[in-house]
Design a protein around this motif. Structure first.
Motif, mmCIF file in Angstrom:
data_model
loop_
_atom_site.group_PDB
_atom_site.id
_atom_site.type_symbol
_atom_site.label_atom_id
_atom_site.label_comp_id
_atom_site.label_asym_id
_atom_site.label_seq_id
_atom_site.Cartn_x
_atom_site.Cartn_y
_atom_site.Cartn_z
ATOM 1 N N GLY A 29 0.818 -1.213 0.000
ATOM 2 C CA GLY A 29 0.000 0.000 0.000
ATOM 3 C C GLY A 29 0.848 1.258 0.000
ATOM 4 N N ALA A 30 1.844 1.297 0.869
ATOM 5 C CA ALA A 30 2.727 2.466 0.954
ATOM 6 C C ALA A 30 3.556 2.624 -0.320
ATOM 7 C CB ALA A 30 3.647 2.340 2.164
ATOM 8 N N ALA A 33 1.284 3.976 -3.076
ATOM 9 C CA ALA A 33 0.971 5.383 -2.798
ATOM 10 C C ALA A 33 2.162 6.264 -3.155
ATOM 11 C CB ALA A 33 0.583 5.560 -1.327
ATOM 12 N N HIS A 34 3.356 5.808 -2.823
ATOM 13 C CA HIS A 34 4.577 6.544 -3.149
ATOM 14 C C HIS A 34 4.780 6.617 -4.660
ATOM 15 C CE1 HIS A 34 8.678 8.026 -2.680
ATOM 16 N NE2 HIS A 34 9.054 7.098 -3.533
ATOM 17 N N ARG A 37 2.120 9.123 -6.257
ATOM 18 C CA ARG A 37 2.043 10.489 -5.717
ATOM 19 C C ARG A 37 2.356 11.562 -6.761
ATOM 20 N NH1 ARG A 37 5.015 9.813 -1.231
ATOM 21 N NH2 ARG A 37 3.165 9.029 -0.192
ATOM 22 N N THR A 45 -7.456 5.505 -5.738
ATOM 23 C CA THR A 45 -6.726 4.313 -5.328
ATOM 24 C C THR A 45 -7.438 3.640 -4.159
ATOM 25 O OG1 THR A 45 -5.341 5.623 -3.845
ATOM 26 C CG2 THR A 45 -4.450 5.164 -6.031
ATOM 27 N N LEU A 47 -5.974 0.836 -1.693
ATOM 28 C CA LEU A 47 -4.743 0.117 -1.429
ATOM 29 C C LEU A 47 -4.859 -0.717 -0.163
ATOM 30 C CD1 LEU A 47 -2.252 3.021 -2.219
ATOM 31 C CD2 LEU A 47 -3.046 1.200 -3.740
ATOM 32 N N GLU A 49 -3.978 -2.378 3.437
ATOM 33 C CA GLU A 49 -3.305 -1.987 4.674
ATOM 34 C C GLU A 49 -2.502 -3.161 5.226
ATOM 35 O OE1 GLU A 49 -6.010 -0.226 7.455
ATOM 36 O OE2 GLU A 49 -6.964 0.971 5.886
#
Length: 144
Positions: A29-30, A33-34, A37, A45, A47, A49
């Motif tokens: 997820g991170a 997102a990165h 961005r 999105t 995503l 967790e």
């Protein structure tokens, strides 16, 4: 286009066996997102967790980043949605764009690379036309 260049670089690193540091430390997820961005065309999105095995996360990231790169670079997409959903023991990655459509698994190396990577992991890749226009890339990956 800096974001697209980064996405392509990250896909190449994954293809060579390396994972982006944020994927390793913070999860799928991170990392997604990165990745998105700096891309104005990604407007929605969903995503995950929850963390999954490194192999699942790397394969899912590879699918999403390659599909995004294709949508921006080849389809001229002005709108992209990403969804990662878990149902039972299957993690599904769906990238939908509103580009020109016409993606063909037999052409180009990007979609073939995704297909091979997903199949090697025991998953299934489907590429279909989106309505009213564009492409949907959907990968189902075993995660149980």
């Amino acid at each position: 286009m800096v974001g697209l260049r980064d996405a392509v670089s990250q896909v190449r690193a994954l293809a060579e066996g390396g994972a982006p540091p944020v994927l390793v430390t913070d999860g799928l997820g991170a990392a997604l997102a990165h990745l998105v961005r700096p891309l104005d065309v990604v407007t929605q999105t969903r995503l995950p967790e929850r963390r999954h095995s490194a192999e699942v996360e790397e394969t899912a990231f590879f699918v999403a980043s390659e599909a995004i790169a294709n949508a921006v670079k080849h389809a001229g997409a002005d709108h992209i949605e990403i969804a990662v959903e878990e149902t039972g023991s299957v993690l599904t990655v769906i990238v939908t764009d509103e580009g020109v459509g016409g993606a063909d698994l037999r052409l180009g190396t990007g979609l073939r690379g995704i297909t091979e990577r997903v199949a090697a992991f025991g998953g299934l890749l489907v590429v279909r036309e989106a309505r009213p226009r564009g492409t949907v890339v959907e990968a189902s990956l075993p995660c149980g």
